[in-house]
Scaffold this motif. Structure first.
Motif, PDB file in Angstrom:
ATOM      1  N   ARG A 181     -18.858 -28.000   1.589  1.00 36.08           N
ATOM      2  CA  ARG A 181     -19.210 -26.839   0.758  1.00 36.08           C
ATOM      3  C   ARG A 181     -18.034 -26.373  -0.100  1.00 36.08           C
ATOM      4  N   GLN A 182     -16.921 -27.081  -0.035  1.00 34.97           N
ATOM      5  CA  GLN A 182     -15.765 -26.687  -0.835  1.00 34.97           C
ATOM      6  C   GLN A 182     -15.971 -27.057  -2.299  1.00 34.97           C
ATOM      7  N   GLY A 183     -15.303 -26.305  -3.183  1.00 32.50           N
ATOM      8  CA  GLY A 183     -15.422 -26.557  -4.613  1.00 32.50           C
ATOM      9  C   GLY A 183     -16.685 -26.016  -5.232  1.00 32.50           C
ATOM     10  N   GLN A 184     -17.414 -25.142  -4.518  1.00 31.04           N
ATOM     11  CA  GLN A 184     -18.674 -24.591  -5.009  1.00 31.04           C
ATOM     12  C   GLN A 184     -18.618 -23.074  -5.190  1.00 31.04           C
ATOM     13  N   GLY A 185     -17.409 -22.512  -5.124  1.00 29.95           N
ATOM     14  CA  GLY A 185     -17.244 -21.073  -5.296  1.00 29.95           C
ATOM     15  C   GLY A 185     -17.371 -20.268  -4.022  1.00 29.95           C
ATOM     16  N   VAL A 186     -17.618 -20.929  -2.894  1.00 33.21           N
ATOM     17  CA  VAL A 186     -17.778 -20.208  -1.618  1.00 33.21           C
ATOM     18  C   VAL A 186     -16.464 -19.558  -1.208  1.00 33.21           C
ATOM     19  N   GLY A 187     -15.372 -20.340  -1.270  1.00 36.53           N
ATOM     20  CA  GLY A 187     -14.076 -19.800  -0.882  1.00 36.53           C
ATOM     21  C   GLY A 187     -13.643 -18.640  -1.759  1.00 36.53           C
ATOM     22  N   LYS A 188     -13.896 -18.752  -3.060  1.00 36.17           N
ATOM     23  CA  LYS A 188     -13.534 -17.673  -3.977  1.00 36.17           C
ATOM     24  C   LYS A 188     -14.284 -16.396  -3.630  1.00 36.17           C
ATOM     25  N   GLY A 189     -15.581 -16.522  -3.329  1.00 34.34           N
ATOM     26  CA  GLY A 189     -16.374 -15.341  -2.976  1.00 34.34           C
ATOM     27  C   GLY A 189     -15.875 -14.683  -1.707  1.00 34.34           C
ATOM     28  N   LEU A 190     -15.548 -15.490  -0.709  1.00 29.37           N
ATOM     29  CA  LEU A 190     -15.031 -14.950   0.545  1.00 29.37           C
ATOM     30  C   LEU A 190     -13.685 -14.263   0.345  1.00 29.37           C
ATOM     31  N   MET A 191     -12.789 -14.921  -0.408  1.00 28.64           N
ATOM     32  CA  MET A 191     -11.474 -14.330  -0.635  1.00 28.64           C
ATOM     33  C   MET A 191     -11.583 -13.040  -1.433  1.00 28.64           C
ATOM     34  N   ASN A 192     -12.463 -12.991  -2.406  1.00 25.73           N
ATOM     35  CA  ASN A 192     -12.637 -11.762  -3.183  1.00 25.73           C
ATOM     36  C   ASN A 192     -13.086 -10.610  -2.291  1.00 25.73           C
ATOM     37  N   ALA A 193     -13.985 -10.891  -1.357  1.00 24.41           N
ATOM     38  CA  ALA A 193     -14.460  -9.847  -0.451  1.00 24.41           C
ATOM     39  C   ALA A 193     -13.338  -9.357   0.448  1.00 24.41           C
ATOM     40  N   ALA A 194     -12.537 -10.291   0.966  1.00 26.19           N
ATOM     41  CA  ALA A 194     -11.436  -9.908   1.847  1.00 26.19           C
ATOM     42  C   ALA A 194     -10.365  -9.129   1.085  1.00 26.19           C
ATOM     43  N   LEU A 195     -10.061  -9.551  -0.138  1.00 24.50           N
ATOM     44  CA  LEU A 195      -9.038  -8.862  -0.931  1.00 24.50           C
ATOM     45  C   LEU A 195      -9.511  -7.483  -1.384  1.00 24.50           C
ATOM     46  N   ALA A 196     -10.808  -7.330  -1.622  1.00 22.57           N
ATOM     47  CA  ALA A 196     -11.327  -6.009  -1.961  1.00 22.57           C
ATOM     48  C   ALA A 196     -11.101  -5.038  -0.805  1.00 22.57           C
ATOM     49  N   HIS A 197     -11.227  -5.551   0.418  1.00 21.72           N
ATOM     50  CA  HIS A 197     -10.968  -4.718   1.597  1.00 21.72           C
ATOM     51  C   HIS A 197      -9.498  -4.337   1.674  1.00 21.72           C
ATOM     52  N   ALA A 198      -8.606  -5.206   1.207  1.00 23.79           N
ATOM     53  CA  ALA A 198      -7.170  -4.933   1.271  1.00 23.79           C
ATOM     54  C   ALA A 198      -6.769  -3.764   0.384  1.00 23.79           C
ATOM     55  N   GLY A 199      -7.458  -3.581  -0.722  1.00 25.39           N
ATOM     56  CA  GLY A 199      -7.054  -2.536  -1.659  1.00 25.39           C
ATOM     57  C   GLY A 199      -5.679  -2.835  -2.222  1.00 25.39           C
ATOM     58  N   ASP A 200      -4.807  -1.817  -2.257  1.00 25.54           N
ATOM     59  CA  ASP A 200      -3.466  -2.004  -2.825  1.00 25.54           C
ATOM     60  C   ASP A 200      -2.409  -2.219  -1.750  1.00 25.54           C
ATOM     61  N   ARG A 201      -2.821  -2.586  -0.554  1.00 30.66           N
ATOM     62  CA  ARG A 201      -1.860  -2.835   0.519  1.00 30.66           C
ATOM     63  C   ARG A 201      -1.035  -4.086   0.249  1.00 30.66           C
ATOM     64  N   GLN A 202       0.133  -4.148   0.885  1.00 32.93           N
ATOM     65  CA  GLN A 202       0.891  -5.383   0.922  1.00 32.93           C
ATOM     66  C   GLN A 202       0.088  -6.419   1.717  1.00 32.93           C
ATOM     67  N   GLY A 203       0.353  -7.691   1.466  1.00 30.66           N
ATOM     68  CA  GLY A 203      -0.423  -8.716   2.143  1.00 30.66           C
ATOM     69  C   GLY A 203       0.426  -9.845   2.679  1.00 30.66           C
ATOM     70  N   ILE A 204      -0.066 -10.474   3.766  1.00 30.99           N
ATOM     71  CA  ILE A 204       0.637 -11.607   4.360  1.00 30.99           C
ATOM     72  C   ILE A 204      -0.370 -12.497   5.093  1.00 30.99           C
ATOM     73  N   PHE A 205      -0.163 -13.801   5.006  1.00 26.33           N
ATOM     74  CA  PHE A 205      -0.943 -14.740   5.814  1.00 26.33           C
ATOM     75  C   PHE A 205      -0.269 -16.108   5.783  1.00 26.33           C
ATOM     76  N   ILE A 206      -0.730 -16.991   6.654  1.00 28.51           N
ATOM     77  CA  ILE A 206      -0.252 -18.370   6.703  1.00 28.51           C
ATOM     78  C   ILE A 206      -1.210 -19.233   5.891  1.00 28.51           C
ATOM     79  N   SER A 207      -0.662 -20.031   4.982  1.00 27.36           N
ATOM     80  CA  SER A 207      -1.469 -20.863   4.090  1.00 27.36           C
ATOM     81  C   SER A 207      -1.256 -22.334   4.392  1.00 27.36           C
TER      82      SER A 207
END
Length: 290
Positions: free
Chosen positions: A97-123
């Motif tokens: 299912r990669q390359g079909q916009g699924v990851g972008k949609g999920l990341m957008n939802a998670a980042l919207a929850h973050a607001g203007d906070r600092q961010g960190i994760f392992i990539s």
């Protein structure tokens, strides 16, 4: 494909998606000299579900899934807000299912929850994912891990460390705030239930490390490098079979020096991604709890 908030009933399906996603990624990135990648064990699957249930309970607004029209969980993004910091605990999309916009949609939802906070994760090093992270404003700091059998003839004598407990959480959160902008809060209680906690309570150099039952470092934070070194030596002394030290960035080369002195090998592995903050140190980030 529907991007929607995660629910309790999604946990088992999301775990299966996670196991399949990361198994393929590890197989693709495995070096010839490394052992064959094994499927996630039943014990590891249960722990994953328990951790994600914690995140869903503490901050459900950061937990999202992608569900297709037959009810299959094709992807997930599980993030958390802790005071002034947002972290992405885990994120993945099924290979088909990669390359079909699924990851972008999920990341957008998670980042919207973050607001203007600092961010960190392992990539990971996945090209599509790293492109998405950079476009979202994250700096990607290369990291290495260290593995191998500890040379016990060189183990350093360590003093001033104790076993930790719930009474240490307040100063641990203050230390975390100094190092990365926010404390771990409710994450500490969960980690303490499953991991050994080693602490230095010295006013001259406080610090702590969570270590699993194999002696693998799960998370380490210290006010000074000297304390961080002592904590890491103690963790290595408790290791069984192969030692493991994660998430070593350039600001944490002290950990590389300890690992080399102990006879461990350096392996390149992905990035620590940060936004509006520096990569923390002396600090070895946890995969899920950051």
């Amino acid at each position: 494909m529907q991007i929607r908030p995660m629910q309790e009933g999604d946990l088992h399906s999301a775990e299966r998606t996670s196991a399949a996603t990361f198994l393929e990624a590890e197989e693709l990135n495995r070096r010839i000299v490394e052992p064959e990648v094994q499927p996630r064990s039943a014990e590891a699957s249960a722990l994953w579900i328990d951790r994600m249930r914690l995140f869903l309970t503490v901050d459900p607004g950061g937990c999202w899934v992608a569900e297709d029209n037959v009810g299959e969980i094709a992807g997930f993004a599980i993030s958390q807000n802790r005071d002034r910091i947002w972290y992405l605990a885990t994120y993945g999309v099924l290979p088909g299912r990669q390359g079909q916009g699924v990851g972008k949609g999920l990341m957008n939802a998670a980042l919207a929850h973050a607001g203007d906070r600092q961010g960190i994760f392992i990539s990971s090093v996945h090209p599509g994912a790293t492109r998405r992270y950079r476009l979202a404003g994250f700096s990607l700091h290369s990291q290495v891990r260290m593995t191998g059998t500890v040379d016990r003839s060189v183990l350093a004598a360590v003093t001033g460390l104790d076993e930790g407990g719930t009474g240490d959480f307040d100063w641990m959160d203050r230390l975390d705030t100094d190092l990365r902008g926010a404390g771990h809060g409710p994450d500490h209680a969960f980690m303490l239930a499953t991991l050994r906690l080693i602490v230095s309570r010295s006013d001259a150099g406080r610090g702590y490390a969570y270590v699993d039952d194999r002696g693998h470092v799960a998370l380490l934070a210290a006010a000074h490098e000297e304390t961080a070194r002592a904590l890491l030596w103690e963790a290595l002394a408790s290791s069984r079979e192969e030692a493991f030290v994660p998430s070593i960035t350039t600001v944490n080369e002290w950990a590389m020096d300890v690992g080399l002195a102990a006879g461990l090998d350096i392996v390149q592995e992905g990035y620590v991604a940060v936004r509006d903050m520096e990569a923390p140190g002396p600090y070895l980030a946890s995969g899920h709890f950051l």
